[in-house]
Scaffold this motif. Structure first.
Motif, PDB file in Angstrom:
ATOM      1  N   UNK A 112       0.783  -1.228   0.000  1.00 26.32           N
ATOM      2  CA  UNK A 112       0.000   0.000   0.000  1.00 26.32           C
ATOM      3  C   UNK A 112       0.813   1.274   0.000  1.00 26.32           C
ATOM      4  N   UNK A 113       1.925   1.267   0.676  1.00 22.82           N
ATOM      5  CA  UNK A 113       2.733   2.487   0.795  1.00 22.82           C
ATOM      6  C   UNK A 113       3.290   2.920  -0.555  1.00 22.82           C
ATOM      7  N   UNK A 114       3.581   1.978  -1.418  1.00 22.17           N
ATOM      8  CA  UNK A 114       4.228   2.318  -2.682  1.00 22.17           C
ATOM      9  C   UNK A 114       3.267   2.381  -3.872  1.00 22.17           C
ATOM     10  N   UNK A 115       1.968   2.249  -3.640  1.00 17.69           N
ATOM     11  CA  UNK A 115       1.028   2.368  -4.756  1.00 17.69           C
ATOM     12  C   UNK A 115       1.009   3.763  -5.390  1.00 17.69           C
ATOM     13  N   UNK A 116       1.203   4.845  -4.654  1.00 21.89           N
ATOM     14  CA  UNK A 116       1.209   6.152  -5.339  1.00 21.89           C
ATOM     15  C   UNK A 116       2.304   6.288  -6.393  1.00 21.89           C
ATOM     16  N   UNK A 117       3.397   5.566  -6.232  1.00 19.45           N
ATOM     17  CA  UNK A 117       4.476   5.678  -7.208  1.00 19.45           C
ATOM     18  C   UNK A 117       4.063   5.178  -8.585  1.00 19.45           C
ATOM     19  N   UNK A 118       3.201   4.197  -8.630  1.00 16.35           N
ATOM     20  CA  UNK A 118       2.718   3.696  -9.916  1.00 16.35           C
ATOM     21  C   UNK A 118       1.863   4.701 -10.656  1.00 16.35           C
ATOM     22  N   UNK A 119       1.301   5.638  -9.917  1.00 14.19           N
ATOM     23  CA  UNK A 119       0.510   6.699 -10.536  1.00 14.19           C
ATOM     24  C   UNK A 119       1.347   7.943 -10.812  1.00 14.19           C
ATOM     25  N   UNK A 120       2.240   8.271  -9.891  1.00 13.72           N
ATOM     26  CA  UNK A 120       2.992   9.519 -10.003  1.00 13.72           C
ATOM     27  C   UNK A 120       4.132   9.470 -11.018  1.00 13.72           C
ATOM     28  N   UNK A 121       4.891   8.396 -11.022  1.00 14.27           N
ATOM     29  CA  UNK A 121       6.034   8.339 -11.946  1.00 14.27           C
ATOM     30  C   UNK A 121       5.620   8.458 -13.414  1.00 14.27           C
ATOM     31  N   UNK A 122       4.623   7.696 -13.883  1.00 17.23           N
ATOM     32  CA  UNK A 122       4.226   7.869 -15.290  1.00 17.23           C
ATOM     33  C   UNK A 122       3.605   9.235 -15.563  1.00 17.23           C
TER      34      UNK A 122
END
Length: 88
Positions: A6-16
């Protein structure tokens, strides 16, 4: 376990979203995976934790799940936009 995902799910949205080149999964993995492995190595070297491969796998899984959602929503929006262009 779910915390690591859960902690790293925002990275899948933010990086792209922030980096156009990260919209390809291979490039996304490089942008996300290299710093992640670097952090795990720093934990081990500085003795504030340990290098845990389970953490790396779960963190990449969490980011990858949201990356797939980003890609699916992005493709849907692109299709709608292209349909609107051709109707006009």
């Amino acid at each position: 376990m779910f915390g690591n995902i859960g902690v790293f799910t925002p990275y899948g949205l933010l990086l792209p979203y922030l980096f156009r080149s990260a919209r390809r999964y291979g490039t996304f993995l490089l942008y996300f995976g290299c710093p992640l492995v670097g952090l795990e190595l720093l934990q081990m070297l500085l003795r504030v934790g340990s290098f845990d491969t389970d953490d790396v796998i779960l963190n990449v899984l969490g980011a990858s799940i949201s990356f797939v959602l980003f890609a699916a929503v992005g493709r849907t929006l692109e299709r709608r936009e292209s349909k609107r262009r051709y109707k006009m």
